[in-house]
Design a protein around this motif. Sequence first.
Motif, PDB file in Angstrom:
ATOM      1  N   GLN A   1       0.928  -0.995  -0.030  1.00 12.77           N
ATOM      2  CA  GLN A   1       0.090   0.114  -0.068  1.00 12.77           C
ATOM      3  C   GLN A   1       1.129   1.706   0.229  1.00 12.77           C
ATOM      4  OE1 GLN A   1      -0.598   2.371   2.574  1.00 12.77           O
ATOM      5  NE2 GLN A   1      -2.392   3.435   1.699  1.00 12.77           N
TER       6      GLN A   1
ATOM      7  N   PHE B   1       2.134   1.518  -3.586  1.00 18.24           N
ATOM      8  CA  PHE B   1       1.286   1.971  -4.263  1.00 18.24           C
ATOM      9  C   PHE B   1       0.328   3.818  -3.997  1.00 18.24           C
ATOM     10  CE2 PHE B   1      -3.813   2.720  -5.082  1.00 18.24           C
ATOM     11  CZ  PHE B   1      -3.584   2.280  -6.512  1.00 18.24           C
TER      12      PHE B   1
ATOM     13  N   GLY C   1      -6.781   0.961  -7.367  1.00 14.56           N
ATOM     14  CA  GLY C   1      -7.763   1.288  -5.710  1.00 14.56           C
ATOM     15  C   GLY C   1      -9.169   0.634  -6.698  1.00 14.56           C
TER      16      GLY C   1
ATOM     17  N   CYS D   1      -8.683  -2.921  -4.792  1.00 13.47           N
ATOM     18  CA  CYS D   1      -8.270  -2.829  -3.724  1.00 13.47           C
ATOM     19  C   CYS D   1      -9.153  -2.650  -3.037  1.00 13.47           C
ATOM     20  CB  CYS D   1      -7.469  -1.578  -3.261  1.00 13.47           C
ATOM     21  SG  CYS D   1      -5.840  -2.024  -3.570  1.00 13.47           S
TER      22      CYS D   1
HETATM   23  C1  ASC Z   1      -5.193   3.396  -1.185  1.00 13.83           C
HETATM   24  C2  ASC Z   1      -5.810   2.133   0.051  1.00 13.83           C
HETATM   25  C3  ASC Z   1      -6.596   1.137  -0.255  1.00 13.83           C
HETATM   26  C4  ASC Z   1      -6.862   1.766  -1.922  1.00 13.83           C
HETATM   27  C5  ASC Z   1      -8.620   2.484  -1.932  1.00 13.83           C
HETATM   28  C6  ASC Z   1      -9.132   2.762  -2.941  1.00 13.83           C
HETATM   29  O1  ASC Z   1      -4.412   3.696  -1.098  1.00 13.83           O
HETATM   30  O2  ASC Z   1      -4.663   2.736   1.304  1.00 13.83           O
HETATM   31  O3  ASC Z   1      -7.433  -0.115   0.512  1.00 13.83           O
HETATM   32  O4  ASC Z   1      -6.480   3.324  -2.137  1.00 13.83           O
HETATM   33  O5  ASC Z   1      -8.365   2.935  -1.205  1.00 13.83           O
HETATM   34  O6  ASC Z   1     -10.576   2.976  -3.309  1.00 13.83           O
END
Ligand code: ASC
Length: 152
Positions: free
Chosen positions: A47, A50, A140, A143
Motif C-alpha cells: 500500500q 501504491f 484502487g 483494493c
Molecule cells: C489505497 C488504500 C486502499 C485503496 C482504496 C482505493 O491507497 O489503502 O485500500 O487505495 O482506498 O479505493
Amino acid sequence: MPCSRTVVTAAFALVAALSAVPALAQPTFATPQDAIKYRQQTLKEMQQNFKRVADMASGRADFDAKVAETSAARAAELIKMPWVGFGPGTEGGKAKPAIWKEQDKFKAAAVRGEEEMAKVAAAAKTGDLNAIKAAIGGAGAACKACHDVYRE
Ligand code: ASC
C-alpha cells in the motif's frame, strides 16, 4: 550408451530441479499470529508503494517517473505475497471469516488486484503520467472491492 553425456546432463538437471523445490516452497508459519503479521506487513508495504504512485496520479505529489516506476513495480510484486498468509486456521486481524468460507471468491479478488497492479506497473514503466492516471483507478477499485467484502 551413445548419449551417456546427455543422460548424465539430464540427470544433473533433474537433481538440480528437485533440490530447488524446497527453496521455492511457500512460506509456512509457526503460529496463526505469524501468518497474520506476515500478510499485514506485505499488504502494508504494498500500500505504501501504491500510494506513492497514486499520489502522483492525483497531483498530490510531484511526478517523478523513476520513483513511480520502481514503486509500482514493487507494489505489483508485493501484492502477490500476502495471500499465502490466509491459510486454514489463520482467521484474525481485520480479516473477515468470509475469506475462509468462500476461498474461490477471495482468490479471484486477490488475482484481480494482482492484475490491476500489474497494469499500473506496466503504465509506470512507460514513464507517461497519463498512462499511470488511466491505470490507477482500476487498481484502487480492486483494493476497495476486496476490502468492502473481506476486511473489517
Ligand atoms: C489505497 C488504500 C486502499 C485503496 C482504496 C482505493 O491507497 O489503502 O485500500 O487505495 O482506498 O479505493
